[in-house]
Design an enzyme around this catalytic site. Structure first.
Site, PDB file in Angstrom:
ATOM      1  N   ASP A 289       0.974  -1.163   0.045  1.00  0.00           N
ATOM      2  CA  ASP A 289      -0.229   0.052   0.062  1.00  0.00           C
ATOM      3  C   ASP A 289       0.931   1.111  -0.149  1.00  0.00           C
ATOM      4  OD1 ASP A 289      -2.063   1.539   0.170  1.00  0.00           O
ATOM      5  OD2 ASP A 289      -3.102   0.799   1.797  1.00  0.00           O
TER       6      ASP A 289
HETATM    7  C1  BGC Z   1      -5.133   3.029   0.476  1.00  0.00           C
HETATM    8  C2  BGC Z   1      -5.434   2.284  -0.494  1.00  0.00           C
HETATM    9  C3  BGC Z   1      -5.327   2.818  -1.786  1.00  0.00           C
HETATM   10  C4  BGC Z   1      -3.830   3.382  -2.133  1.00  0.00           C
HETATM   11  C5  BGC Z   1      -3.685   4.261  -3.437  1.00  0.00           C
HETATM   12  C6  BGC Z   1      -3.945   3.868   0.244  1.00  0.00           C
HETATM   13  O1  BGC Z   1      -3.707   5.066   1.270  1.00  0.00           O
HETATM   14  O2  BGC Z   1      -4.977   2.469   1.960  1.00  0.00           O
HETATM   15  O3  BGC Z   1      -6.464   1.586  -0.446  1.00  0.00           O
HETATM   16  O4  BGC Z   1      -5.446   1.827  -2.829  1.00  0.00           O
HETATM   17  O5  BGC Z   1      -3.884   4.608  -0.917  1.00  0.00           O
HETATM   18  O6  BGC Z   1      -4.306   5.121  -3.739  1.00  0.00           O
END
Ligand code: BGC
Length: 764
Positions: A289
């Site tokens: 993530d």
């Molecule tokens: C979130 C994810 C998301 C990613 C990319 C993160 O902060 O937890 O769910 O896909 O950002 O935007």
């Protein structure tokens, strides 16, 4: 090795053996892909291989303080494998062209958080789950994929399948709620909707299941917080939806931010290798993530080089935004801290994804201006979004047939959520048009016709505290604010209410009061809005509460005092029209809660499929000394899982079982007759639950095992049958063996997890 860890691994290995390992045979198509990628990798330098493991952001939506820099130069050098948060064929083509000029011309993969629709924004995932309508949910993902692929995107960070039983956690809005079975069914259809049957088709995109794993069980419901969980709960309740999505063919999986039993997921080898690869046989790629890799430093696992090596060694293939892989893996390779085989393996998996998407054949396959013009926000897509929203709303209460509203007379529409467009689409809808999305006021006007007069007043701010309102309306999700004294704002609304026939109060949460980093310790409607509601009720006019929320709310007082409550979650860009459709009775509500509503926050986590304890409270009791209960509130939920009313009523016959004995390898059928007892057509979600009465480990008091959404005309009856076989009764025992144990079971069929008919059978 610590004793606990050793035990953990032993149990995991046991589970591994109990799952049938499918021997893989290589198809001609796979052999072709393998040969192509081997040929390409033979030409790649170590730097270029590490470059493939680097995912950077295009900056259109960022969820952390770190943003990617010098992106173009890095692409030109072969130091980037993919980009996310960049849209439109024009921009994506320009960026891909840079990659096409790099030494080996390896295409980039373009990702995006396409979560509940693309530009045609559908209801938030929790709301979609409330529809219990699998074909409709699949279609929402299909439309999202068509639109996203028409706008240059190849890969979506969805579905989010984290089970959550904690209403304090803001991201409960992004998943399918508390239930393993419902969550798994939805996970499968979302993947099918995005990926179709062929990723090389022009309108399919690759799914990325997230967040692996157990992210929805963050301690105290505080986002990014630690998770500590027994294997029983993990295997039986929290892991199945991820597995279901992968079994449905999801091409990638995103690692969660949280610590799991002492090892953050991003560095958790047991999770990312033993479970995911060896036990489940996943052969797609893993991505961290947002800055998940560098956050391991804060978790206390070492400096950037150390944590990057740990993450790769654990089984993470791609580093989102941290650039820990890019800047340290080569050094770690030279120092023997990672192996070339590991880098090769991750690089291969990412190249395979690009191959499967057809990007080597045509890197610009999703860059088609004509498609972008013709396939996004089409009338058909908007219609589907509107229908989906109507299916997601849950009628929580409707005394005296307050609803549906008549298409005549005067309606006073009040509340901070009544006249805002930007708040309608819901959290995580980065591509939604916040300017042209109809507000509730506009939606009601669209549906009401010219015999209805709608008068409007703000009535209350979102929250009395201006700072809290600012934090709750980020990313342009503005809600008008009035700086006059609270009483004055309320008084203005009361005045118009007094002259109206009915009051519609649009209250609850703003869209950014749930979602990422939006956890709450008070899960009620903000106090200033409650004061407005109380003042409106005092007028004696019928009041309809249109409740906006991204989570189960503690609305005991409201449920006791307001005659009608329609929970509309956040229904996407067509939600205002859809709310009109349902309020005026053009569509009969049929949504059912995918998550339990608590009486108060102190009951959280509360969920229907709990264990019995050794001192269960007798049904219908509030408090008994030395039983498992509270002094100050009963154990009952405010609204149980699966609950939702309709403008008609449904009757259930007793259950007919084809046999009271289920023999292994055979099945039995449970049938009920459901009758529409009212005067209008309606849809009902018929739910099947079982209880395993005696087990080698403790078993939940109820578990959802099936559901069917049926439509019944006024007065019509239908037989609904469910087939139950041994497979439906399996669970992971304390040795993590997936088995069904012979013995007695209860079987329930009903309208929600509480109101059920009961029967019994024995598994032999
Ligand atoms: C979130 C994810 C998301 C990613 C990319 C993160 O902060 O937890 O769910 O896909 O950002 O935007």
């Amino acid at each position: 090795m610590k004793k606990a860890n050793f035990l953990f691994i032993l149990l995991a290995l046991a589970a591994m053996n109990s799952m049938a390992q499918t021997k893989k045979t290589v198809s001609a198509e796979q052999a072709k892909m393998n040969a192509f990628i081997s040929g390409l990798m033979a030409k790649m330098t170590v730097d270029e291989k590490i470059g493939q493991l680097n995912l950077v952001t295009g900056g259109e939506a960022t969820t952390g303080s770190t943003v990617s820099t010098d992106v173009e130069a890095k692409i030109a050098k072969g130091s980037v494998g993919g980009i996310f948060s960049m849209t439109t064929p024009e921009k994506i083509r320009k960026t891909q062209e840079v990659a096409m000029k790099s030494r080996l011309k390896i295409p980039l993969i373009f990702g995006q958080d396409v979560i509940h629709g693309y530009k045609t924004t559908f209801p938030i995932p929790l709301a979609l789950a409330a529809s219990w309508d699998l074909p409709m949910i699949q279609n929402s993902a299909r439309i999202a994929a068509t639109e996203a692929s028409a706008d240059g995107i190849n890969w979506t960070f969805s579905p989010m399948v984290d089970i959550s039983r904690d209403a304090r956690w803001g991201r409960i809005s992004e998943g399918s709620g508390e239930d393993t079975f419902l969550g798994s069914e939805i996970a499968k259809v979302m993947v099918k909707g995005y990926q179709g049957d062929d990723l090389k088709k022009i309108n399919t995109i690759m799914a990325c299941v997230k967040h692996f794993a157990l992210y929805g069980a963050a301690e105290s419901g505080r986002d990014y917080n630690t998770t500590d969980m027994s294997l029983d709960r993990m295997y039986n309740d929290y892991l199945p939806p991820y597995k279901a999505a992968l079994d449905a063919g999801a091409g990638s999986i995103m690692v969660s931010f949280n610590d799991i039993n002492g090892v953050p997921a991003t560095a958790n080898k047991w999770l990312l290798t033993d479970l995911l690869r060896k036990q489940w046989g996943f052969d797609g790629f893993v991505v961290s993530d947002y800055t998940g890799v560098s956050e391991l430093i804060e978790h206390g696992l070492g400096d950037l080089q150390t944590v990057s090596a740990k993450s790769l060694n654990a089984g993470n293939d791609m580093d989102m935004v941290s650039e820990g892989f890019l800047t340290t893996l080569k050094k770690s390779l030279q120092e023997g801290k990672v192996t070339l085989a590991q880098i090769n393996n991750s690089c291969r998996l990412i190249l395979e994804a690009k191959y499967k998407l057809g990007l080597f054949e045509d890197p610009y396959r999703h860059c088609n201006d004509e498609r972008a013009k013709n396939e996004i926000l089409t009338p058909a897509n908007l219609k589907a979004a509107r229908e989906a929203a109507t299916q997601s709303f849950v009628l929580l209460k409707n005394d005296n047939k307050t609803l549906p509203l008549k298409k005549s007379g005067t309606i006073a529409l009040v509340g901070p959520l009544a006249n805002t467009r930007a708040n309608m689409p819901g959290t995580w809808s980065v591509n939604a048009d916040l300017v042209n999305t109809p507000s509730l006021l506009e939606g009601l006007q669209n549906v009401a016709g010219n015999k209805v007069k709608i008068v409007h007043a703000l009535g209350a701010n979102l929250t009395a505290d201006a700072t809290l309102q600012t934090h709750s309306t980020m990313f342009g999700r503005d809600i008008p604010r009035d700086n006059r004294p609270e009483e004055e704002i309320i008084e203005e609304a009361v005045k118009i209410a007094k002259n109206a026939d009915v009051v519609v109060a649009a209250l609850g949460e703003s869209s950014e009061m749930s979602g990422e980093s939006s956890s709450r310790t008070d899960i009620g409607i903000p106090e200033t809005q409650k004061k407005l509601l109380a003042a409106l009720l005092k007028t004696g006019k019928p009041v309809v509460l249109v409740l906006f929320t991204g989570r189960p709310l503690a609305i005991k007082w409201e449920s006791e005092n307001v005659p009608a409550i329609l929970n509309v979650w956040f229904g996407g860009i067509q939600s205002a029209n859809a709310i009109g459709d349902v309020l005026f009775g053009d569509v009969n509500p049929s949504g059912k809660l995918p998550v339990t509503f608590p009486q108060n926050v102190g009951q959280v986590p509360i969920y229907y499929s709990h264990k019995n304890t050794g001192r269960p409270l007798a049904e219908g009791k509030w408090f008994t000394k030395f039983r498992s209960n509270y002094l100050d509130v009963s154990n009952d939920p405010l609204y149980p899982f699966g609950y939702g009313l309709s403008y008609t009523t449904f009757g259930y016959s007793d259950i007919k079982l084809s046999s009271n004995t289920l023999t292994k390898g055979k099945s039995i059928t449970a049938t009920v007759t459901v009758t529409n007892n009212g005067a209008v057509e309606g849809k009902e979600v018929v739910q099947l639950y079982t209880r395993d009465l005696v087990g080698s480990s403790t078993r939940p008091v109820k578990e959802l095992k099936g559901f069917q959404k049926i439509s019944l005309k006024a007065g019509e009856s239908k037989e609904v049958s469910f087939t139950i076989s041994e497979n439906d009764l399996k669970f992971y025992n304390s040795d993590l063996k997936y088995i069904a144990e012979p013995g007695d079971f209860k079987l329930f069929i009903g309208a929600n997890s509480h109101d059920v008919k009961e029967s019994a059978f024995t598994l032999k």
